[in-house]
Design a protein around this motif. Structure first.
Motif, PDB file in Angstrom:
ATOM      1  N   ASN A 129      17.101 -10.977   7.430  1.00 16.59           N
ATOM      2  CA  ASN A 129      16.686 -11.720   8.886  1.00 16.59           C
ATOM      3  C   ASN A 129      16.445 -13.271   8.620  1.00 16.59           C
ATOM      4  O   ASN A 129      15.359 -13.483   8.761  1.00 16.59           O
ATOM      5  N   PRO A 130      17.710 -13.798   8.587  1.00 20.07           N
ATOM      6  CA  PRO A 130      17.434 -15.333   8.409  1.00 20.07           C
ATOM      7  C   PRO A 130      16.823 -15.877   9.457  1.00 20.07           C
ATOM      8  O   PRO A 130      16.090 -17.127   9.294  1.00 20.07           O
ATOM      9  N   ALA A 131      16.629 -15.654  10.721  1.00 17.26           N
ATOM     10  CA  ALA A 131      15.787 -15.941  11.776  1.00 17.26           C
ATOM     11  C   ALA A 131      14.304 -15.743  11.675  1.00 17.26           C
ATOM     12  O   ALA A 131      13.402 -16.395  12.270  1.00 17.26           O
ATOM     13  N   GLY A 132      13.798 -14.698  11.027  1.00 12.82           N
ATOM     14  CA  GLY A 132      12.487 -14.131  10.960  1.00 12.82           C
ATOM     15  C   GLY A 132      12.015 -14.870   9.651  1.00 12.82           C
ATOM     16  O   GLY A 132      12.252 -15.547   9.071  1.00 12.82           O
ATOM     17  N   GLU A 133      10.555 -14.754   9.831  1.00 14.40           N
ATOM     18  CA  GLU A 133       9.524 -15.377   8.878  1.00 14.40           C
ATOM     19  C   GLU A 133       8.909 -14.403   7.914  1.00 14.40           C
ATOM     20  O   GLU A 133       8.828 -13.251   8.396  1.00 14.40           O
ATOM     21  N   ALA A 134       9.332 -14.772   6.859  1.00 16.33           N
ATOM     22  CA  ALA A 134       8.829 -13.598   5.620  1.00 16.33           C
ATOM     23  C   ALA A 134       7.306 -13.802   5.585  1.00 16.33           C
ATOM     24  O   ALA A 134       6.691 -14.817   5.539  1.00 16.33           O
ATOM     25  N   GLU A 135       6.697 -12.683   5.316  1.00 15.50           N
ATOM     26  CA  GLU A 135       5.434 -12.544   4.954  1.00 15.50           C
ATOM     27  C   GLU A 135       4.941 -11.386   3.826  1.00 15.50           C
ATOM     28  O   GLU A 135       5.358 -10.482   3.981  1.00 15.50           O
ATOM     29  N   VAL A 136       4.873 -12.037   2.554  1.00 18.17           N
ATOM     30  CA  VAL A 136       4.689 -11.038   1.577  1.00 18.17           C
ATOM     31  C   VAL A 136       3.282 -11.043   1.050  1.00 18.17           C
ATOM     32  O   VAL A 136       2.691 -12.109   0.519  1.00 18.17           O
ATOM     33  N   GLY A 137       2.498 -10.049   1.023  1.00 18.25           N
ATOM     34  CA  GLY A 137       1.317  -9.965   0.521  1.00 18.25           C
ATOM     35  C   GLY A 137       1.341  -9.641  -1.199  1.00 18.25           C
ATOM     36  O   GLY A 137       1.948  -8.941  -1.370  1.00 18.25           O
ATOM     37  N   VAL A 138       0.232 -10.507  -1.880  1.00 20.83           N
ATOM     38  CA  VAL A 138      -0.021 -10.142  -3.175  1.00 20.83           C
ATOM     39  C   VAL A 138      -1.301  -9.863  -3.417  1.00 20.83           C
ATOM     40  O   VAL A 138      -2.375 -10.499  -3.317  1.00 20.83           O
ATOM     41  N   SER A 139      -1.341  -8.916  -4.374  1.00 21.54           N
ATOM     42  CA  SER A 139      -2.655  -8.168  -4.542  1.00 21.54           C
ATOM     43  C   SER A 139      -3.208  -8.695  -6.153  1.00 21.54           C
ATOM     44  O   SER A 139      -2.592  -8.554  -6.889  1.00 21.54           O
ATOM     45  N   TRP A 140      -4.359  -9.531  -6.019  1.00 24.32           N
ATOM     46  CA  TRP A 140      -4.922 -10.050  -7.206  1.00 24.32           C
ATOM     47  C   TRP A 140      -6.065  -9.353  -7.855  1.00 24.32           C
ATOM     48  O   TRP A 140      -6.563  -9.549  -8.969  1.00 24.32           O
ATOM     49  N   TRP A 141      -6.426  -8.283  -6.902  1.00 23.52           N
ATOM     50  CA  TRP A 141      -7.805  -7.765  -7.587  1.00 23.52           C
ATOM     51  C   TRP A 141      -7.816  -6.008  -7.328  1.00 23.52           C
ATOM     52  O   TRP A 141      -7.340  -5.427  -6.232  1.00 23.52           O
ATOM     53  N   LYS A 142      -7.499  -5.449  -8.582  1.00 23.48           N
ATOM     54  CA  LYS A 142      -7.555  -3.752  -8.336  1.00 23.48           C
ATOM     55  C   LYS A 142      -8.081  -3.462  -9.804  1.00 23.48           C
ATOM     56  O   LYS A 142      -8.279  -4.199 -10.467  1.00 23.48           O
ATOM     57  N   SER A 143      -8.011  -1.980  -9.664  1.00 18.90           N
ATOM     58  CA  SER A 143      -8.437  -1.449 -10.921  1.00 18.90           C
ATOM     59  C   SER A 143      -7.520  -1.506 -12.027  1.00 18.90           C
ATOM     60  O   SER A 143      -6.205  -1.190 -11.869  1.00 18.90           O
ATOM     61  N   PRO A 144      -7.645  -2.017 -13.284  1.00 16.74           N
ATOM     62  CA  PRO A 144      -6.673  -2.073 -14.135  1.00 16.74           C
ATOM     63  C   PRO A 144      -6.095  -0.808 -14.677  1.00 16.74           C
ATOM     64  O   PRO A 144      -4.721  -0.814 -14.781  1.00 16.74           O
ATOM     65  N   THR A 145      -6.923   0.259 -14.401  1.00 15.92           N
ATOM     66  CA  THR A 145      -6.248   1.731 -14.857  1.00 15.92           C
ATOM     67  C   THR A 145      -5.352   2.113 -13.798  1.00 15.92           C
ATOM     68  O   THR A 145      -4.724   3.297 -13.980  1.00 15.92           O
ATOM     69  N   ALA A 146      -5.330   1.318 -12.652  1.00 15.12           N
ATOM     70  CA  ALA A 146      -4.192   1.934 -11.609  1.00 15.12           C
ATOM     71  C   ALA A 146      -2.978   1.575 -11.770  1.00 15.12           C
ATOM     72  O   ALA A 146      -1.892   1.591 -11.023  1.00 15.12           O
ATOM     73  N   ASP A 147      -2.834   0.712 -12.981  1.00  9.79           N
ATOM     74  CA  ASP A 147      -1.380   0.272 -13.473  1.00  9.79           C
ATOM     75  C   ASP A 147      -1.029   1.202 -14.383  1.00  9.79           C
ATOM     76  O   ASP A 147      -1.718   1.579 -15.569  1.00  9.79           O
ATOM     77  N   PRO A 148       0.344   1.776 -14.498  1.00 10.17           N
ATOM     78  CA  PRO A 148       0.703   2.606 -15.645  1.00 10.17           C
ATOM     79  C   PRO A 148       0.948   2.004 -16.977  1.00 10.17           C
ATOM     80  O   PRO A 148       0.842   2.635 -17.913  1.00 10.17           O
ATOM     81  N   ALA A 149       1.110   0.897 -16.721  1.00  8.16           N
ATOM     82  CA  ALA A 149       1.056  -0.177 -18.180  1.00  8.16           C
ATOM     83  C   ALA A 149      -0.248  -0.150 -18.925  1.00  8.16           C
ATOM     84  O   ALA A 149      -0.288   0.128 -20.195  1.00  8.16           O
ATOM     85  N   VAL A 150      -1.373  -0.193 -18.169  1.00 10.21           N
ATOM     86  CA  VAL A 150      -2.632  -0.031 -18.960  1.00 10.21           C
ATOM     87  C   VAL A 150      -3.187   1.314 -19.330  1.00 10.21           C
ATOM     88  O   VAL A 150      -3.510   1.427 -20.440  1.00 10.21           O
ATOM     89  N   SER A 151      -2.972   2.209 -18.360  1.00  9.71           N
ATOM     90  CA  SER A 151      -3.169   3.697 -18.723  1.00  9.71           C
ATOM     91  C   SER A 151      -2.420   4.079 -20.010  1.00  9.71           C
ATOM     92  O   SER A 151      -3.028   4.707 -20.856  1.00  9.71           O
ATOM     93  N   LEU A 152      -1.254   3.932 -19.756  1.00  9.95           N
ATOM     94  CA  LEU A 152      -0.136   4.374 -20.780  1.00  9.95           C
ATOM     95  C   LEU A 152      -0.290   3.451 -22.211  1.00  9.95           C
ATOM     96  O   LEU A 152      -0.188   4.227 -23.343  1.00  9.95           O
ATOM     97  N   GLY A 153      -0.915   2.369 -22.275  1.00 11.40           N
ATOM     98  CA  GLY A 153      -1.204   1.617 -23.112  1.00 11.40           C
ATOM     99  C   GLY A 153      -2.494   2.060 -23.835  1.00 11.40           C
ATOM    100  O   GLY A 153      -2.471   2.227 -25.102  1.00 11.40           O
TER     101      GLY A 153
END
Length: 272
Positions: A129-153
């Motif tokens: 959508n070239p005419a629209g405005e992009a809005e991307v949310g980035v999460s910086w705070w969460k449980s590390p164990t909610a990531d598969p890399a940490v749990s599987l690590g």
């Protein structure tokens, strides 16, 4: 769902939120351990010392249900570290979240390093959508164990420890059990070992991730107006209470399975 802040260094992609949360989790665990072990007293122990003594006895109780305490004594520190680290990690994503929003790809940076996945997402939105405005949310705070890399690590670390103990302390029986009850069972026994690795890590990741997804949806419900805000408050209270219970249980289960796998690795020769 919000994106993670990923940067590329030396050709590798790093999730900054996971790095941040691992540092926070380790710091909290170290502070708890330091507060609990300073000014140790037999006659007048403090509250933190009492807590740590209770935790040691709790972990010893878990260990005694899977192996002889004399054999398990060297693994007490491992069990204490695991249950504290996983419990603290599981709880971190419950109280609040830190989310930043990006509209311009040139501003999606961290110390002059582009947030690669955020930049890609903004370009995708602009391409669609070239005419629209992009809005991307980035999460910086969460449980590390909610990531598969940490749990599987974590599960991978336990997997290596268990098999190292089996090979070094119980060599003959360790290799023999892969051929039991008959050599034709070798593929099945190998699959069983790798399935333990996956289930050990995925159980922790799945439970914590699912809990945080629902909390995020309830928070979003609260932003939909007065009715949504009123409805989201009791739901959030109930679900966060249940998430504390689930996070505690998952820390217990992960540590208990660790002791069980270690017990199986170091006692097999006696059973045979």
């Amino acid at each position: 769902m919000h994106l993670s802040p990923n940067i590329k260094l030396a050709g590798l992609e790093f999730d900054l939120s996971i790095v941040l949360m691992l540092i926070v989790t380790c710091t909290i665990v170290l502070i708890i351990a330091r507060l609990a072990t300073r000014n140790l007293s037999v006659e007048n122990p403090g509250k933190m010392q009492n807590f740590m003594e209770w935790l040691v006895e709790f972990v010893q109780g878990m260990m005694s249900s899977t192996m002889d305490l004399k054999k398990g004594k060297p693994f007490l520190s491992l069990g204490l570290t695991l249950i504290l680290f996983i419990f603290v990690g599981n709880m971190l994503g419950l109280p609040f979240g830190i989310v930043t929003e990006y509209h311009d790809a040139s501003k999606a940076t961290f110390f002059n390093q582009p947030l690669v996945n955020v930049v890609e997402e903004i370009h995708k939105v602009h391409a669609a959508n070239p005419a629209g405005e992009a809005e991307v949310g980035v999460s910086w705070w969460k449980s590390p164990t909610a990531d598969p890399a940490v749990s599987l690590g974590l599960a991978g670390l336990i997997f290596l420890i268990v098999h190292f103990l089996g090979i070094t302390r119980n060599t003959k029986a360790y290799f023999k059990h892969y051929l039991q009850p008959f050599p034709v069972f070798l593929p099945i026994n190998l699959i069983e070992q790798f399935s333990k690795l996956l289930t050990h890590g995925m159980r922790l990741f799945g439970n914590i991730f699912a809990g945080e997804v629902l909390i995020a949806q309830l928070v979003k419900l609260g932003s939909l107006g007065a009715l949504g805000f009123v409805a989201s408050i009791p739901l959030l209270i109930v679900w966060q209470g249940f998430s504390i219970f689930v996070g505690s249980i998952q820390a217990f289960v992960f540590t208990m399975l660790t002791f069980l796998y270690i017990s199986q690795a170091i006692t097999t020769h006696e059973d045979h």
